[in-house]
Design a protein around this motif. Structure first.
Motif, PDB file in Angstrom:
ATOM      1  N   ILE A 448      -8.985 132.469  55.783  1.00  0.00           N
ATOM      2  CA  ILE A 448      -9.361 131.041  55.131  1.00  0.00           C
ATOM      3  C   ILE A 448     -10.909 130.986  55.065  1.00  0.00           C
ATOM      4  O   ILE A 448     -11.653 130.361  53.884  1.00  0.00           O
ATOM      5  CB  ILE A 448      -9.230 129.894  55.971  1.00  0.00           C
ATOM      6  N   TYR A 449     -11.732 131.346  56.182  1.00  0.00           N
ATOM      7  CA  TYR A 449     -13.398 130.842  55.939  1.00  0.00           C
ATOM      8  C   TYR A 449     -14.100 132.091  55.927  1.00  0.00           C
ATOM      9  O   TYR A 449     -15.293 131.793  55.376  1.00  0.00           O
ATOM     10  CB  TYR A 449     -13.478 130.205  57.399  1.00  0.00           C
ATOM     11  N   ALA A 450     -13.784 133.176  56.172  1.00  0.00           N
ATOM     12  CA  ALA A 450     -14.705 134.381  56.164  1.00  0.00           C
ATOM     13  C   ALA A 450     -15.482 134.811  54.759  1.00  0.00           C
ATOM     14  O   ALA A 450     -14.579 134.524  53.784  1.00  0.00           O
ATOM     15  CB  ALA A 450     -14.315 135.562  56.631  1.00  0.00           C
ATOM     16  N   GLY A 451     -16.716 135.067  54.534  1.00  0.00           N
ATOM     17  CA  GLY A 451     -17.243 135.407  53.271  1.00  0.00           C
ATOM     18  C   GLY A 451     -18.743 135.047  53.192  1.00  0.00           C
ATOM     19  O   GLY A 451     -19.030 134.345  54.267  1.00  0.00           O
ATOM     20  N   THR A 452     -19.054 135.003  51.963  1.00  0.00           N
ATOM     21  CA  THR A 452     -20.603 134.792  51.739  1.00  0.00           C
ATOM     22  C   THR A 452     -20.729 133.308  50.984  1.00  0.00           C
ATOM     23  O   THR A 452     -19.962 133.131  50.060  1.00  0.00           O
ATOM     24  CB  THR A 452     -21.436 135.681  50.942  1.00  0.00           C
ATOM     25  N   TYR A 453     -21.725 132.428  51.623  1.00  0.00           N
ATOM     26  CA  TYR A 453     -21.788 131.018  51.036  1.00  0.00           C
ATOM     27  C   TYR A 453     -23.347 131.227  50.262  1.00  0.00           C
ATOM     28  O   TYR A 453     -24.382 131.425  51.275  1.00  0.00           O
ATOM     29  CB  TYR A 453     -21.603 130.146  51.914  1.00  0.00           C
ATOM     30  N   VAL A 454     -23.375 130.658  49.224  1.00  0.00           N
ATOM     31  CA  VAL A 454     -24.854 130.665  48.230  1.00  0.00           C
ATOM     32  C   VAL A 454     -24.920 129.500  47.772  1.00  0.00           C
ATOM     33  O   VAL A 454     -24.293 128.634  47.346  1.00  0.00           O
ATOM     34  CB  VAL A 454     -24.588 131.979  47.439  1.00  0.00           C
ATOM     35  N   ASP A 455     -26.528 129.007  47.866  1.00  0.00           N
ATOM     36  CA  ASP A 455     -26.998 128.061  47.030  1.00  0.00           C
ATOM     37  C   ASP A 455     -28.211 128.679  46.216  1.00  0.00           C
ATOM     38  O   ASP A 455     -29.122 128.601  46.726  1.00  0.00           O
ATOM     39  CB  ASP A 455     -27.497 126.862  47.678  1.00  0.00           C
ATOM     40  N   LYS A 456     -28.084 129.258  44.926  1.00  0.00           N
ATOM     41  CA  LYS A 456     -29.087 130.120  44.376  1.00  0.00           C
ATOM     42  C   LYS A 456     -30.166 129.211  44.079  1.00  0.00           C
ATOM     43  O   LYS A 456     -31.231 129.501  44.138  1.00  0.00           O
ATOM     44  CB  LYS A 456     -28.608 130.699  43.362  1.00  0.00           C
ATOM     45  N   ALA A 457     -29.943 127.936  43.736  1.00  0.00           N
ATOM     46  CA  ALA A 457     -30.962 127.094  43.140  1.00  0.00           C
ATOM     47  C   ALA A 457     -31.980 126.869  44.338  1.00  0.00           C
ATOM     48  O   ALA A 457     -33.042 126.485  43.971  1.00  0.00           O
ATOM     49  CB  ALA A 457     -30.439 125.450  42.966  1.00  0.00           C
TER      50      ALA A 457
END
Length: 585
Positions: A448-457
């Motif tokens: 459910i939760y594993a992975g990469t999270y990004v805010d490029k701005a």
């Protein structure tokens, strides 16, 4: 040694320079679940393997006729249940003893066969109280609701050795075995009721006269009515002063029933029926006098099995009858808060006192087992809330595992039932079940939760992982506004540098929008600190002291929220203090 914070930029540089390439020290999670309750019972490989192992284990047990097992003599049912909507029953096993004489009662063990419960009845009693009146009166003295005790309350002031300080005994003390009163009066354990005088004298007791004021005039034969019960109980000496230590008492639950009747103006049996049995549709559960046709009765005799034996007014302590399926329904109801608010359930499933055993406590009226689960790089303890019972040829056990939303039901009957047989089975089940539940919860969390999270701005990102050797979700490579937050967060909380930073996330139980926003708490840890294992006062697990220790603009740096879309897929992660929204990629 703690040192004051150096100037901001120097501290930041030290934090960044100290970030290691690998973590090796243990993590300390908060008490409670380290992952969300598993709902993947149908797809988890760990659960599938556990069910296969349980099946093999019980198959072998049922073919073992050794003195320790007596499978030929003992009938029993075991159920593992969950609060998951699609898997209310995880595993069930029913064994009918080959020697069962079915001339009276049912012919085989199954989920609906009725057994006597003994002290497991106490869970029904406390559940009835909570469903009827909550716990707002649990700090009230029992003398407020039971006039016989109010009239005797002052005696303890002049002679505390001979009189219970009833004015200091609260309703909560009675539910948690902290009243200090005697275990029983007359009905059970009373030698003058269970044996004749000659037998008692032969084993060393002095002769007694029936005119002795403490000689029980009632108990097993005849049963005590309310007047006779209090007349005798108030002649007994206390075991302890109130709240000194847990001391098991059945009389307390008889008194609790009297108090609830006073508050509600109805018989306790009626209150039980309308607040628990009827709402939960427990069709195979009886307060007293269960029909023999419904029961699993070993020995072919209701008298020998003590099926007919009734406890009278002490019934709230241990008289009830139920089936494996009904007890599982009861446990499922407690874990899912179907009759109580979640907050009230959380208060109920908490310790009231410790015992002399470091891994054990006492609840309301649960026996609590603190079960260490080995992790090579983390500490993990699972709390089990257990109530067992025994009466006649019967024993029972209910164990709740709130961290997983899972419980275990065991009911047994046999004319030669080994002592602690219910706990022996629970131990065997737990050794297989608990590792599988933890693995299933981890599998689910990873999916459910594993992975990469990004805010490029805003040049912000992090990675969520799970590891089999550590508890909870891991945060790795955390960058905020181009700054390495992985080390910075730990330095801010610890107040020193350098550090070996580690960040783990744990569920808080806080949700909004129908579960589309889920709160998680981060634990910021410096894994370079020396272990405190074996220390007298120091601890490796003081993470609960540090929650929300780092605030920015009134928001906590350790507060995270996962965002889910309409299909239940995680699409984002927010941090309260950083005011950042990261998209899962």
């Amino acid at each position: 040694m703690w040192t004051p914070l150096p100037p901001l930029l120097l501290l930041l540089a030290a934090a960044a320079a100290a970030i290691p390439t690998a973590l090796a020290a243990p993590n300390c999670p908060p008490q409670g679940a380290v992952f969300e309750k598993p709902r993947n019972f149908k797809t988890s490989a760990a659960i599938r393997d556990a069910i296969a192992n349980l099946t093999a284990s019980f198959t072998a047990r049922d073919s073992d006729n050794s003195a320790a097992v007596l499978a030929s003599n003992v009938s029993y049912s075991v159920e593992i249940f969950s609060t998951a909507a699609d898997a209310p029953s995880v595993f069930s096993w029913h064994h009918t003893a080959p020697t069962l004489n079915a001339t009276v009662g049912v012919k085989k063990a199954d989920g609906d066969a009725v057994y006597r419960l003994g002290s497991l009845t106490k869970i029904f009693t406390v559940y009835t109280w909570l469903a009827q009146d909550g716990d707002s009166k649990w700090s009230d003295p029992i003398t407020k609701y039971v006039p016989e005790l109010a009239a005797a309350a002052d005696k303890a002031a002049s002679d505390p050795l001979s009189n219970v300080a009833w004015g200091d005994v609260t309703i909560g003390a009675l539910t948690s075995q902290l009243s200090g009163a005697v275990r029983d009066y007359g009905l059970m354990g009373e030698i003058t009721q269970e044996y004749d005088q000659n037998t008692a004298v032969a084993v060393g007791f002095p002769p007694l006269s029936s005119s002795d004021p403490t000689f029980p005039k009632c108990g097993a034969y005849p049963l005590c009515n309310r007047t006779a019960f209090f007349a005798g109980l108030l002649q007994t000496h206390p075991s302890y002063a109130p709240f000194v230590t847990p001391a098991y008492t059945n009389t307390g639950f008889q008194i609790l029933a009297y108090a609830l009747e006073s508050i509600k103006g109805k018989p306790f049996k009626t209150l039980l029926q309308e607040s628990v049995l009827t709402p939960l549709k427990l069709q195979h559960t009886y307060y007293n006098n269960a029909p023999a046709r419904a029961g699993l009765i070993p020995g072919g005799s209701t008298t020998a099995a003590e099926w007919d034996y009734q406890l009278g007014d002490e019934s709230p302590a241990g008289n009830m009858y139920s089936s494996a399926s009904d007890i599982s329904a009861l446990g499922r109801s407690i874990l899912s808060s179907s009759l109580l608010s979640p907050t009230l359930t959380n208060r109920w499933l908490k310790p009231a006192a410790l015992t002399s055993e470091t891994v054990a406590g006492v609840g309301y009226p649960w026996g609590i087992r603190r079960i260490p689960r080995p992790l090579s790089n983390g500490k993990r303890t699972v709390d089990a809330y257990v109530k067992a019972g025994r009466i006649g040829y019967y024993s029972s056990l209910l164990s709740l595992l709130p961290d997983y939303g899972v419980g275990i039901t065991i009911v047994m009957a046999g004319s030669a039932l080994p002592g602690n047989s219910n706990f022996n089975i629970a131990d065997a089940v737990g050794e297989i079940l608990l590792p599988a539940l933890e693995a299933a919860a981890r599998e689910q969390a990873d999916a459910i939760y594993a992975g990469t999270y990004v805010d490029k701005a805003h040049n912000s990102s992090l990675k969520i992982t799970t590891q089999t050797d550590r508890p909870g979700l891991g945060i790795e490579n955390w960058v905020s506004n181009g700054t390495d937050m992985q080390g910075w967060s730990v330095v801010l909380q610890s107040g020193y540098a350098p550090v070996q930073p580690s960040i783990r996330l744990y569920p808080t139980g806080l949700e909004t929008n129908g579960g589309k926003r889920k709160g998680y708490k981060a634990v910021f840890e410096d894994l370079s600190l020396p272990s405190r294992a074996g220390s007298m006062f120091s601890t490796d697990c003081g993470s609960w002291v540090s929650f929300t220790a780092v605030m920015y603009g009134g928001q906590a740096l350790d507060q995270f929220v996962f965002v889910l879309d309409g299909s239940g897929k995680v699409v984002g992660l927010e941090n309260a203090a950083l005011r950042s929204v990261l998209t899962r990629v």
